[in-house]
Motif scaffolding. Structure first.
Motif, PDB file in Angstrom:
ATOM      1  N   PRO A   1      53.060  43.032-104.499  1.00 35.89           N
ATOM      2  CA  PRO A   1      54.551  43.027-104.116  1.00 35.89           C
ATOM      3  C   PRO A   1      55.492  42.900-103.196  1.00 35.89           C
ATOM      4  N   LEU A   2      56.622  42.630-103.383  1.00 36.84           N
ATOM      5  CA  LEU A   2      57.411  41.893-102.424  1.00 36.84           C
ATOM      6  C   LEU A   2      57.788  43.400-102.092  1.00 36.84           C
ATOM      7  N   ARG A   3      58.134  43.776-100.265  1.00 38.02           N
ATOM      8  CA  ARG A   3      58.125  44.905 -99.805  1.00 38.02           C
ATOM      9  C   ARG A   3      59.358  45.107 -99.829  1.00 38.02           C
ATOM     10  N   ILE A   4      60.288  45.625-100.873  1.00 38.42           N
ATOM     11  CA  ILE A   4      61.638  46.043-101.083  1.00 38.42           C
ATOM     12  C   ILE A   4      62.201  46.477-100.161  1.00 38.42           C
ATOM     13  N   GLU A   5      61.495  47.951 -99.368  1.00 39.33           N
ATOM     14  CA  GLU A   5      62.285  48.597 -98.774  1.00 39.33           C
ATOM     15  C   GLU A   5      62.476  47.827 -97.154  1.00 39.33           C
ATOM     16  N   GLN A   6      61.318  46.902 -96.758  1.00 41.61           N
ATOM     17  CA  GLN A   6      61.587  46.412 -95.244  1.00 41.61           C
ATOM     18  C   GLN A   6      62.892  44.953 -95.533  1.00 41.61           C
ATOM     19  N   ILE A   7      62.418  44.542 -96.942  1.00 41.41           N
ATOM     20  CA  ILE A   7      63.637  43.732 -96.538  1.00 41.41           C
ATOM     21  C   ILE A   7      65.159  44.320 -96.892  1.00 41.41           C
ATOM     22  N   LYS A   8      65.700  45.619 -97.337  1.00 42.33           N
ATOM     23  CA  LYS A   8      66.907  45.931 -97.282  1.00 42.33           C
ATOM     24  C   LYS A   8      67.598  46.330 -95.644  1.00 42.33           C
ATOM     25  N   ILE A   9      66.297  46.035 -94.363  1.00 44.05           N
ATOM     26  CA  ILE A   9      67.385  46.214 -93.421  1.00 44.05           C
ATOM     27  C   ILE A   9      67.263  45.433 -92.540  1.00 44.05           C
ATOM     28  N   PHE A  10      67.086  44.031 -93.491  1.00 43.15           N
ATOM     29  CA  PHE A  10      67.568  43.130 -92.166  1.00 43.15           C
ATOM     30  C   PHE A  10      67.848  41.845 -93.257  1.00 43.15           C
TER      31      PHE A  10
ATOM     32  N   PHE B   1      65.883  29.237 -95.976  1.00 45.46           N
ATOM     33  CA  PHE B   1      65.375  30.597 -96.348  1.00 45.46           C
ATOM     34  C   PHE B   1      66.398  31.612 -95.849  1.00 45.46           C
ATOM     35  N   ASP B   2      66.958  31.878 -96.668  1.00 48.62           N
ATOM     36  CA  ASP B   2      67.857  33.051 -96.628  1.00 48.62           C
ATOM     37  C   ASP B   2      67.952  34.280 -97.309  1.00 48.62           C
ATOM     38  N   LEU B   3      68.003  35.596 -96.238  1.00 46.08           N
ATOM     39  CA  LEU B   3      68.223  37.109 -96.670  1.00 46.08           C
ATOM     40  C   LEU B   3      69.152  37.799 -96.216  1.00 46.08           C
ATOM     41  N   ASP B   4      69.863  38.056 -97.608  1.00 49.61           N
ATOM     42  CA  ASP B   4      71.158  38.949 -97.085  1.00 49.61           C
ATOM     43  C   ASP B   4      71.508  39.779 -98.244  1.00 49.61           C
ATOM     44  N   HIS B   5      71.148  40.924 -97.482  1.00 52.38           N
ATOM     45  CA  HIS B   5      70.854  42.732 -97.436  1.00 52.38           C
ATOM     46  C   HIS B   5      70.902  42.212 -99.255  1.00 52.38           C
ATOM     47  N   SER B   6      69.176  41.702 -98.863  1.00 52.35           N
ATOM     48  CA  SER B   6      68.504  41.730-100.301  1.00 52.35           C
ATOM     49  C   SER B   6      68.072  41.029-101.058  1.00 52.35           C
ATOM     50  N   LEU B   7      69.597  39.568-100.798  1.00 51.58           N
ATOM     51  CA  LEU B   7      68.855  39.151-101.786  1.00 51.58           C
ATOM     52  C   LEU B   7      68.741  37.614-101.254  1.00 51.58           C
ATOM     53  N   MET B   8      67.735  36.972-101.652  1.00 51.83           N
ATOM     54  CA  MET B   8      66.159  36.106-101.038  1.00 51.83           C
ATOM     55  C   MET B   8      67.122  34.815-101.790  1.00 51.83           C
ATOM     56  N   LYS B   9      66.764  33.100-101.320  1.00 54.22           N
ATOM     57  CA  LYS B   9      66.693  32.796-101.446  1.00 54.22           C
ATOM     58  C   LYS B   9      66.000  31.819-100.480  1.00 54.22           C
ATOM     59  N   LEU B  10      65.023  29.747-101.364  1.00 52.04           N
ATOM     60  CA  LEU B  10      64.353  29.033-100.947  1.00 52.04           C
ATOM     61  C   LEU B  10      65.833  27.835-102.032  1.00 52.04           C
ATOM     62  N   SER B  11      66.560  27.875-101.098  1.00 55.48           N
ATOM     63  CA  SER B  11      67.070  26.902-101.618  1.00 55.48           C
ATOM     64  C   SER B  11      68.013  26.553-100.586  1.00 55.48           C
TER      65      SER B  11
ATOM     66  N   SER C   1      65.718  31.833-106.305  1.00 52.88           N
ATOM     67  CA  SER C   1      66.252  33.167-105.492  1.00 52.88           C
ATOM     68  C   SER C   1      65.568  34.127-106.499  1.00 52.88           C
ATOM     69  N   ILE C   2      65.406  35.664-105.623  1.00 52.87           N
ATOM     70  CA  ILE C   2      64.714  36.308-105.170  1.00 52.87           C
ATOM     71  C   ILE C   2      65.877  37.781-105.643  1.00 52.87           C
ATOM     72  N   ASN C   3      66.467  38.859-106.235  1.00 54.00           N
ATOM     73  CA  ASN C   3      67.235  38.831-105.624  1.00 54.00           C
ATOM     74  C   ASN C   3      67.124  40.664-106.336  1.00 54.00           C
ATOM     75  N   ALA C   4      67.261  41.263-105.234  1.00 56.69           N
ATOM     76  CA  ALA C   4      66.547  42.874-104.971  1.00 56.69           C
ATOM     77  C   ALA C   4      67.317  43.950-104.619  1.00 56.69           C
ATOM     78  N   ARG C   5      68.762  43.459-105.447  1.00 60.31           N
ATOM     79  CA  ARG C   5      69.609  44.298-105.219  1.00 60.31           C
ATOM     80  C   ARG C   5      70.375  45.244-106.649  1.00 60.31           C
ATOM     81  N   VAL C   6      69.384  44.784-107.216  1.00 62.25           N
ATOM     82  CA  VAL C   6      69.329  45.744-108.721  1.00 62.25           C
ATOM     83  C   VAL C   6      67.828  45.922-108.897  1.00 62.25           C
TER      84      VAL C   6
END
Length: 710
Positions: A391-400, A425-435, A452-457
Motif C-alpha cells: 500500500p501507498l503510505r498515504i499518511e507519510q506523504i501528506k507531511i512533506f 519525481f515530484d511530490l506536492d501536497h500528496s500529488l506524486m508525479k513520475l514525469s 501521476s498518483i493523486n492521493a489528494r482524493v
C-alpha cells in the motif's frame, strides 16, 4: 540767496553713538564648535561616570530593575535568587546571575523555561545595537532548559503573547563556552520528538580546560522509535581561545547508526559548519522514518556526505554510497519552507541491480535477492499473483514535499537490456508525479512515461501513460535467444490507463484504458511463427527442407486490448504475414491475473496438413498455461479417423487441409492502432475474424469446412 552765517552760539549736531568693538579674534563658527565639544565632553563624562559607577558597583543595584523590565518585556516571571551583576567590561556588556529563573507560559507542563545555579556571559555591544546576538563567552553551571512546542505550534522560547505562534529557535552565536551540569529538554509533538541532553562536568582554569574533551550524551524518542546519542568537543582549549570547534557525535536507533564529525565556526554555531556524515543500516526506510518521509524498503546501505547548514537549509553534498548491490551519489537538501518539510535531491547511479528496483513497485528486496523472481509471486487462495500490493503510505506523504532528479546509467538484470534511466519525481501536497520517466531499451529503443498518483482524493487515482518507440525485436529479446540476427522486425507500444486504489494491484484491477503493441513490417524466424500458428504441414515441410531459420515476412501486426474495470479484451489481435493471418480472441484480467486467449492462423496459401485450431493461452500471469491440443483439434482428429476407416488414408488427410482463403489485412488501421471495428481487408471489407473487443472470453472461431464436409 545770500548764505546765512552760523551764529557763534548756535549748538552743533549731536555725534552718532559708537558700537562696542568685538573682542579681537572671536569667530562665531568656532564658538558653535566649542559649544558642541563642551556638550560632548559632558556626555562622555556622564557616560564615563555611569560606566564607572556600574564598574565599581558591578551594577548590583540594578537587580530589581532588571527583574521588572525583563518580566514585562517577556511576559514571564524573571527572578534572580542570588548575586547579580550588569555592567560594561570596557565596552562589552558583562552579565552575571546566580539562581536565575525564567518561567514557562501557562500551557507548558513544567514551571520554568530556564533555570541555572550560575550564568555568566559577555555580549558584544556594537553587534547588539544592530540586532545581532553574539557573546564572547558563556559560563553556565547547573542549567536546565525546557524547549517545548505544543500542538497549536506555540513554544516556550517565544516570549510575549503566550498564545502567539512560536518562532523557530535561533541560538545566539557564542564564541566559547564552559557548560557544566546542564540538561536540555526538547519536545515537538508535530515531529513526535522528545529528547533530553546532558553536558558532562568540565573543570576549567582561566582559559584552559584541564580535561581534553567536553562530553555530552542524550536519549529520546522520535516517531515512537527510541534513540541514543553521545559525543564531544575535541578541541576545548582551542574553543576557549576563540578557535574553531571540532565536534564528534554518534547516534543509534536499533540497527540504524549515524556518525558525525567536523568543525563548527563557534561552539553554538552550525551555520557555515564543515561536517562529515556517515549513516548505515539494514534498511534505508528506517532512517527516513525519523523524518516521517516515506521511502521504499532497501537492502543494507551505507552513505557518506558532507553536511552544512545555510540559512534554513540542511545541505548534504558529495553524497556517495550504496544500497544493496547498487551505488548512489549526488546531493540532497532538507528544508522547512512555510513550516513544511521539503526534500530536494539530484542523484545518480552508475549501476543498479534489478533486485534493488523491486521495492519501488512494491516487492521485498531481501526476498528477491534470496529467491529470485519466485519471491514476487504471492499465493492468494488457489491463484498465484505477481502484481505487487504494497500500500501507498498515504499518511507519510501528506507531511512533506519533494523534488528529485535521478539518473541510472545501467540496470543489472537478465531480461531486457535497460540503460540511461532518467526520472523526475515530484511530490506536492500528496500529488506524486513520475514525469518524465525515460530509459533506453536494448540500445536501440526508447521508453518514455508519465505517471501521476493523486492521493489528494479519498480514492487514490493513478494515471499511466507509457510509450515505447520502435525497437528491434532481436535486440529487445537478445538475452532470451528467441530471435537472432535474421529478425529485422520492430515493435512499438502505447499504454494509457487510469485506475483507483492505494496499491499497484488495486489501481490496475479498477483501471480503464487501452494497451496497444504495433509490429511494423519486418522479418522473423519461421520456426517460432509457424509453431505459434500450429501449421504442422508447413512446419514439417520447412523442417525437411532445413529452412526453419529462413525469415518470413510480417506485413503488419497489432496486439491491442481495451481495458474496462480491470478486464482487458482483445481489440484486436491481428498479425498479417506473407503466408498467414493470425488473430486472437479473449483477454485477461488484472483483478485475478487470469488469462484466456485463443490464437489461430488462417493460411493465405493451400496447406496439405494444418491443425487449423486455436492455440490457447490460459492460467495466470505468474503461471501461464498453453493449450496446443484443443477440443477443435481433437474433433478434427476424430473426423480424420472416421474418414480413414470409412474411406481411405487419403480421407484422413483431408480433415487437416487448409484451402488458404485468408484475407490480407489492410495495414493502415493496424499500424495506427485502431480498434477491432475499424479493421479492414485489403479490399476494404470489415474483418469478421478479430472479435469485437467487448468481452474477455476466448471463444475460438469455428473450424473451417473443407468441401462443405467438416
Amino acid at each position: 540767496m545770500a548764505d546765512i552765517p552760523l551764529s557763534a552760539d548756535r549748538p552743533a549736531p549731536p555725534p552718532e553713538p559708537r558700537r562696542p568693538a568685538s573682542p579681537a579674534g572671536r569667530d562665531p563658527a568656532r564658538t558653535a564648535v566649542a559649544t558642541g565639544v563642551s556638550i560632548l565632553a559632558v556626555l562622555i563624562g556622564l557616560l564615563f561616570l555611569v560606566w564607572l559607577v556600574l564598574f565599581i558597583t558591578k551594577g548590583r543595584f540594578l537587580k530589581p530593575t532588571f527583574e521588572r523590565i525583563a518580566s514585562s518585556a517577556t511576559e514571564r516571571r524573571v527572578r534572580v535568587a542570588g548575586d547579580f551583576q550588569f555592567y560594561f567590561d570596557f565596552i562589552d556588556i558583562k552579565f552575571l546571575a546566580d539562581g536565575l529563573t525564567v518561567s514557562n507560559p501557562a500551557w507548558a507542563p513544567r514551571p520554568n523555561f530556564f533555570e541555572s545555579r550560575h550564568i555568566e556571559t559577555r555580549v558584544k555591544t556594537f553587534p547588539l545595537i544592530f540586532g545581532k546576538r553574539r557573546a564572547e563567552f558563556l559560563v553556565l553551571d547547573g542549567g536546565n532548559v525546557d524547549a517545548e512546542w505544543d500542538k497549536q505550534r506555540r513554544n516556550t522560547w517565544t516570549f510575549g503573547d503566550p498564545n502567539a505562534k512560536g518562532a523557530p529557535f535561533q541560538w545566539p552565536v557564542i564564541d566559547r563556552a564552559i557548560v557544566t551540569g546542564t540538561t536540555a529538554r526538547y519536545v515537538d509533538p508535530a515531529l513526535l520528538l522528545e529528547t533530553d541532553i546532558k553536558v558532562d562536568t568540565v573543570r576549567a582554569s582561566g582559559t584552559t580546560i584541564t580535561d581534553n574533551r567536553i562530553n555530552f550524551s542524550g536519549d529520546g524518542t522520535l516517531r515512537g522509535k527510541r534513540f541514543t546519542m553521545n559525543g564531544g568537543i575535541l578541541s576545548p582549549n582551542s574553543t576557549v581561545t576563540f578557535g574553531r570547534t571540532k565536534l564528534v557525535m554518534h547516534a543509534q536507533s536499533g540497527p540504524t547508526l549515524l556518525d558525525l564529525n567536523g568543525v563548527l565556526p563557534a561552539a553554538t554555531q552550525i551555520e557555515g559548519s564543515d561536517l562529515n556524515l556517515t549513516v548505515r543500516g539494514p534498511n534505508l526506510r528506517l532512517l527516513f522514518d525519523f523524518l516521517g518521509v516515506a521511502v521504499p524498503d532497501t537492502r543494507r546501505y551505507r552513505f557518506n556526505s558532507k553536511l552544512t547548514k545555510v540559512g534554513g537549509e540542511w545541505r548534504f553534498t558529495r553524497l556517495n554510497g550504496f544500497f544493496g548491490a547498487s551505488d548512489l551519489a549526488g546531493d540532497m537538501t532538507i528544508s522547512l519552507p512555510n513550516d513544511r518539510l521539503k526534500i530536494a535531491a539530484n542523484l545518480n547511479s552508475r549501476s543498479v541491480d534489478i533486485v534493488d528496483i523491486g521495492p519501488f513497485i512494491g516487492y521485498e528486496p531481501n526476498a528477491l535477492a534470496a529467491k529470485g523472481a519466485t519471491a514476487a509471486v504471492a499465493q492468494t487462495g488457489a491463484a498465484p499473483r505477481i502484481i505487487p500490493d504494497a500500500p501507498l503510505r498515504i499518511e507519510q506523504i501528506k507531511i512533506f514535499d519533494a523534488h528529485v532528479n535521478y539518473k541510472v546509467r545501467d540496470v543489472k538484470q537478465p531480461f531486457v537490456p535497460v540503460s540511461n534511466i532518467a526520472l523526475t519525481f515530484d511530490l506536492d501536497h500528496s500529488l506524486m508525479k513520475l514525469s518524465p520517466l525515460t530509459m533506453d531499451i536494448a540500445d536501440a529503443g526508447h521508453l518514455a512515461s508519465d505517471i501521476s498518483i493523486n492521493a489528494r482524493v479519498p480514492a487514490v487515482l493513478t494515471d499511466y501513460n507509457i510509450r515505447l518507440s520502435p525497437t528491434p525485436l532481436n535486440k529487445l529479446f537478445r538475452k532470451s535467444g528467441v530471435f537472432n540476427s535474421g529478425t529485422s522486425g520492430t515493435i512499438k507500444a502505447r499504454i494509457q490507463m487510469k485506475g483507483t486504489g492505494d496499491t499497484v494491484r488495486e489501481s490496475l484491477a479498477s483501471s480503464n484504458g487501452r494497451i496497444a503493441i504495433i509490429l511494423p513490417r519486418g522479418t522473423f524466424w519461421t520456426q517460432y511463427v509457424q509453431l505459434a500458428e500450429f501449421d504442422i504441414g508447413l512446419f514439417l515441410q520447412k523442417l525437411l527442407q532445413d529452412q526453419l531459420k529462413k525469415p518470413i515476412e510480417v506485413n503488419c501486426g497489432l496486439i491491442a486490448f481495451t481495458v474496462r474495470d480491470g478486464v482487458a479484451a482483445a481489440d484486436p489481435v491481428l498479425i498479417d504475414t506473407d503466408k498467414n493471418v493470425m488473430t486472437a480472441k479473449g483477454g485477461f484480467s488484472f483483478k485475478d491475473e487470469s488469462m484466456n486467449l485463443a490464437f489461430r492462423a488462417d493460411g493465405k496459401k493451400f496447406s496439405l496438413f494444418s491443425g487449423q485450431s486455436p492455440v490457447g493461452i490460459n492460467g495466470h500471469f505468474a503461471a501461464p498455461g498453453y493449450q496446443l491440443i484443443t477440443p477443435q483439434l481433437l474433433a478434427r482428429g476424430g473426423a480424420a479417423l472416421a474418414l480413414g476407416v470409412v474411406a481411405s488414408p487419403i480421407g484422413a488427410v483431408l480433415a487437416f487441409v487448409d484451402p488458404g482463403d485468408a484475407k490480407d489485412a489492410a495495414c493502415g488501421p493496424v499500424l495506427s492502432g485502431a480498434r477491432a471495428g475499424a479493421q479492414r481487408t485489403t479490399e476494404g471489407e470489415p474483418r469478421k475474424d478479430v472479435g469485437t473487443g467487448k468481452g474477455p472470453d476466448a471463444q475460438p472461431a469455428k473450424k473451417k469446412k473443407f468441401l462443405g464436409i467438416f
